[in-house]
Design a protein around this motif. Structure first.
Motif, short mmCIF file in Angstrom:
data_model
loop_
_atom_site.label_atom_id
_atom_site.label_comp_id
_atom_site.label_asym_id
_atom_site.label_seq_id
_atom_site.Cartn_x
_atom_site.Cartn_y
_atom_site.Cartn_z
N GLU A 1 59.76 9.09 40.19
CA GLU A 1 58.67 9.32 38.95
C GLU A 1 58.22 10.72 39.33
OE1 GLU A 1 55.74 6.61 38.71
OE2 GLU A 1 57.10 4.80 38.18
N VAL A 2 58.08 11.59 38.24
CA VAL A 2 57.39 12.84 38.30
C VAL A 2 56.06 12.55 39.01
CG1 VAL A 2 56.43 14.91 36.98
CG2 VAL A 2 58.74 13.78 36.08
N ILE A 3 55.90 13.71 39.95
CA ILE A 3 54.43 13.75 40.59
C ILE A 3 53.28 13.58 39.68
CG2 ILE A 3 54.40 16.19 40.77
CD1 ILE A 3 53.58 13.86 43.57
N PRO A 4 52.35 12.99 39.82
CA PRO A 4 51.03 12.86 39.07
C PRO A 4 50.70 14.06 38.49
CG PRO A 4 51.10 11.09 40.54
CD PRO A 4 52.39 11.89 40.78
N SER A 5 50.19 14.32 37.58
CA SER A 5 49.44 15.51 37.21
C SER A 5 48.09 15.59 37.42
CB SER A 5 49.95 16.00 35.51
OG SER A 5 49.10 17.05 35.33
N THR B 1 57.39 14.61 49.15
CA THR B 1 58.15 14.69 48.23
C THR B 1 57.62 14.99 47.05
OG1 THR B 1 60.19 13.48 49.45
CG2 THR B 1 60.44 13.92 47.18
N VAL B 2 58.15 16.06 46.26
CA VAL B 2 57.63 16.36 44.94
C VAL B 2 58.47 16.42 43.89
CG1 VAL B 2 56.02 18.02 43.79
CG2 VAL B 2 55.79 17.71 46.27
N PRO B 3 58.59 15.22 43.20
CA PRO B 3 59.82 15.44 42.02
C PRO B 3 59.08 16.17 40.72
CG PRO B 3 59.33 13.16 42.98
CD PRO B 3 58.10 14.03 43.37
#
Length: 290
Positions: free
Chosen positions: A84-88, A287-289
């Protein structure tokens, strides 16, 4: 309204007042948490008691302990079956990217690995337990299997006293603990730094912004992602038992990851895998998706 364009209060000359300045930034951040924050806060408790807890008085310091080495490995990885995309997250009131005051990104010297020292006309050095931070930027749309070579990361955090360079009184002329790195062929960026303090009202953390390229980062434009990295409690406890982090002991005792206003709705993707000891220092990897 941009989540990063908000005012900050000014401190008046000693450590407790530095904390007041940072607390003011936290209060200003609260309305910006619309995406994930406010529903959780309102469902669990009223905002007023939470603000009161964050503003708890920090008059006395815990006793200093010896810095005998203590090895540990803790945290979690963002990679795995779930991609999943890294939380904003909010960049907070002290980003230094030009959105709220100073812009360090356009200054010559900001692209560097070692961020413990100020650069340019500034000469300050941030003291503390050594910390090496490595972020791996990956393409979420590819299942997190493709490294984002050529992306850039701007990373910043507070010092051992809880002060932010460029903003906090006593550090306004410094620009340490801020820097930019370009991702290598494996999507990795690495920074040499120090372990940040735990200041009143916030769990120990590091801010970062991801840009599509180094040119975008140094032009302070086209941010791809803004997020924060968290540290495991056992590592924080060990680090804060060393000289210079006494106030962090008290501040951390009032917090949990579950009660922190940024990480309370989930922190699995943001909890860094942290290894090392207080003698040789620590490494933190995430890790930063995007």
């Amino acid at each position: 309204m941009s989540e990063k364009k908000h005012s900050h209060s000014h401190a008046h000359g000693h450590q407790h007042e530095h904390q007041d300045e940072i607390d003011g930034g936290l209060v200003h951040d609260l309305p910006r948490f619309a995406r994930r924050r406010m529903i959780g806060l309102l469902a669990g408790a009223s905002v007023a008691p939470l603000l009161a807890a964050c503003s708890a008085d920090s008059d006395s310091s815990a006793s200093s302990s010896s810095s005998a080495p203590s090895s540990s490995s803790s945290g979690s990885s963002s990679s795995g079956a779930d991609c999943e995309v890294i939380p904003s997250e909010t960049a907070g009131p002290y980003p230094g990217d030009g959105s709220n005051g100073p812009n360090v990104l356009k200054e010559s010297g900001v692209v560097r690995r070692d961020i413990t020292k100020s650069f340019g006309s500034a000469s300050g050095v941030a003291e503390g337990i050594p910390l090496t931070v490595t972020l791996t930027v990956v393409d979420q749309s590819s299942g997190c299997d493709t490294p984002m070579e050529g992306a850039a990361v701007y990373l910043w955090h507070c010092d051992r006293a809880g002060l932010y360079s460029l903003y906090s009184e006593g550090a306004t002329e410094e620009n340490y603990l801020r820097g930019v790195q370009e991702a290598d062929e494996k999507g990795r960026v690495t920074f040499t730094s120090i372990f940040p303090a735990c200041y009143t009202g916030r769990w120990p953390h590091i801010h970062f912004e991801v840009y599509g390229s180094l040119d975008d980062a140094t032009a302070a434009q086209n941010i791809v992602a803004t997020s924060q990295l968290a540290f495991p409690k056992d590592v924080c406890d060990t680090v804060y038992a060393t000289d210079g982090y006494e106030q962090s002991v008290q501040n951390l005792s009032r917090l949990t990851l579950e009660s922190d206003m940024i990480f309370s709705d989930g922190y699995d993707q943001q909890l860094a895998t942290t290894e090392g000891d207080t003698d040789k220092g620590y490494t933190a990897t995430l890790t930063v998706p995007v």
